[in-house]
Design an enzyme around this catalytic site. Sequence first.
Site, PDB file in Angstrom:
ATOM      1  N   HIS A  36      -2.008  13.983 -22.060  1.00 42.55           N
ATOM      2  CA  HIS A  36      -3.037  14.755 -22.766  1.00 42.55           C
ATOM      3  C   HIS A  36      -2.652  16.228 -22.654  1.00 42.55           C
ATOM      4  CE1 HIS A  36      -7.122  15.547 -24.367  1.00 42.55           C
ATOM      5  NE2 HIS A  36      -7.030  16.657 -23.661  1.00 42.55           N
ATOM      6  N   ARG A  58     -13.827  15.369 -21.743  1.00 42.95           N
ATOM      7  CA  ARG A  58     -15.133  15.040 -22.306  1.00 42.95           C
ATOM      8  C   ARG A  58     -15.042  14.717 -23.785  1.00 42.95           C
ATOM      9  NH1 ARG A  58     -16.789  20.749 -20.960  1.00 42.95           N
ATOM     10  NH2 ARG A  58     -14.521  20.835 -21.058  1.00 42.95           N
ATOM     11  N   SER A 114       1.869  14.900 -27.155  1.00 43.22           N
ATOM     12  CA  SER A 114       0.837  15.710 -26.501  1.00 43.22           C
ATOM     13  C   SER A 114       1.277  17.154 -26.298  1.00 43.22           C
ATOM     14  CB  SER A 114       0.461  15.089 -25.154  1.00 43.22           C
ATOM     15  OG  SER A 114      -0.207  13.857 -25.346  1.00 43.22           O
ATOM     16  N   GLU A 140      -1.315   6.914 -30.944  1.00 44.83           N
ATOM     17  CA  GLU A 140      -2.422   7.655 -30.355  1.00 44.83           C
ATOM     18  C   GLU A 140      -3.393   6.653 -29.739  1.00 44.83           C
ATOM     19  OE1 GLU A 140      -4.132  10.719 -32.828  1.00 44.83           O
ATOM     20  OE2 GLU A 140      -2.293  10.870 -34.014  1.00 44.83           O
TER      21      GLU A 140
END
Length: 556
Positions: A404, A420, A442, A537
Amino acid sequence: MAPKKRQTAQPKGNKRVKASKTDDDDVGLPRCDSENTQLRKAITAVQDSVKSEPKGTCSTKLDYLFDSELTGVGNSGAKIHEDYACMLNQTDVINNNNKFYLIQLAEYEKEFHVFTRWGRVGETGQNSIACFSEAEEAVSEFTKKFTQKTGNKWQNRDNFAAKPKKYTLLAMDEDDTEEEAVVVKAETSAAGKNLVKKTVVSASGLPPCSLPYRTMITVQLIFSDDMFNGQMTEMNLDVRKMPLGKLSKVQIAKGLDVLIQLEEAVKNSEDKTTLADLTSKFFTLVPHSFGRTRPPLLDNAEVIKQKKDVMITLSDIELTQSLQKHKNEPVPKHPMDEKYESLNCKLELLDSGHDEYQVITSYVKGTTTDQNWKLLDVWCIDREGEEQRFRVNDSISARKLLWHGTSVAVVAAILNSGLRIMPHSGGCVGSGIYFASEHSKSLGYAGCHYGTFAGEKNTGFMFLSEVVLGRSKEIMQIDGSIKKAPAGYDSVVARGRKEPDPKKNTTITFDGRKVTVPVGKPIPQQPFKDSNFGQSEYLVYNEHQVRLRFLLKFSR
């Protein structure tokens, strides 16, 4: 040979604070609400949470030009008189107006000075000072200017109402944090190059920093005002020249509310005048620096989404700034220790000889395409409360360690609050948390701090997370409408035409459970040769399906 030990960055005697309720996936915005309904609820919650706080004031820090005008050299020691300070802004995209107006009242050498500075956003502008012997006269001058510029009375500013062709009052956060200078006194070598230790003391004579040196300079970077200013400048937000202080969470919420109105106006094919009025309102509430060019009209869904992304980044920056404000330490500590503790997150610096470090470097080499990418450090992450939340997934065995990428400006916010699902989140696979099995995918989202910091150039960060995939729904077509995994599934995987060679997969064991690490080089995937996605993804739609495992620092 036994793996080398990690170096823990947790000062002794520090009492940790319990994780907030926002860590619990069951607490928050209902997934059944529309995106804008969720966002409006979040905006209302923010505004309700600060109703008891003073509104409409600027930072009580003296404007740098005001300070300079008083003495000729600055450092006057003058202070704002009571709370008489404000920042005003006005944007009109049709008439190419994009201007600010600052008013401050300060006492200096038994006189009272009303300072005003005005000009185009992003520029220094012009300024003037009026001097008075009595406070009442200065207050009268201040309030008169405020009313002239806004059409509102100063004493009623808590109920400020924007007027046509007048300036709007901005809610600004206090800007009272200062960068702390550190001095390196000595250096000794440890077993591995990543464990170089340096004794660091505060220039102000506070106790030495207890963090490992590599951890300390990283904490310093992710809380750095210079870094935040650089990131904001890239978003056309010139906070250094524009206002004193930083936009408050209330002001950010107001800006998001206008973006929702803009989005709905575009969907309803409203006329250009309506879009121009709403665009002007947004840039008035959230000042942008466009130089002398006309502020752009926000008239399509893509540019509005980009501005939503900017606002969410701003909210993360506001969160990071707020972490530094609530200090009540009975015993003085080094500033970097205080900042580290505010993360509520334990970081352990990995030695380059550690088994996990070796797996990570293999993962990078196998799935990257950037030959200039250089790994600087790796930390193991143990975020407060995340282990307990993660246990709800104990019955699910299918897990992967996935990439990420993110902007350096939001690293501290992620360490504090986790990854989040934001109310406005969206992309090619809907509203979830996005991951990739390829480093190169990423890396495109990893915004660096361009410049030199602590002797390192162009540094950035990436996370590796243990992601509970369970049963995955595989798709090959873009579908931005997905809000949750389909019935009977735990995740969605947008299959790429290439994927790391599954025959090369390895594992890392976390808490007695093996987690797949796809370290192989990407190879063509025949079943997905017609996919819309070049690289895969991975999406989960529940925050409790993610546990942060590693933070990587790199340079380019």
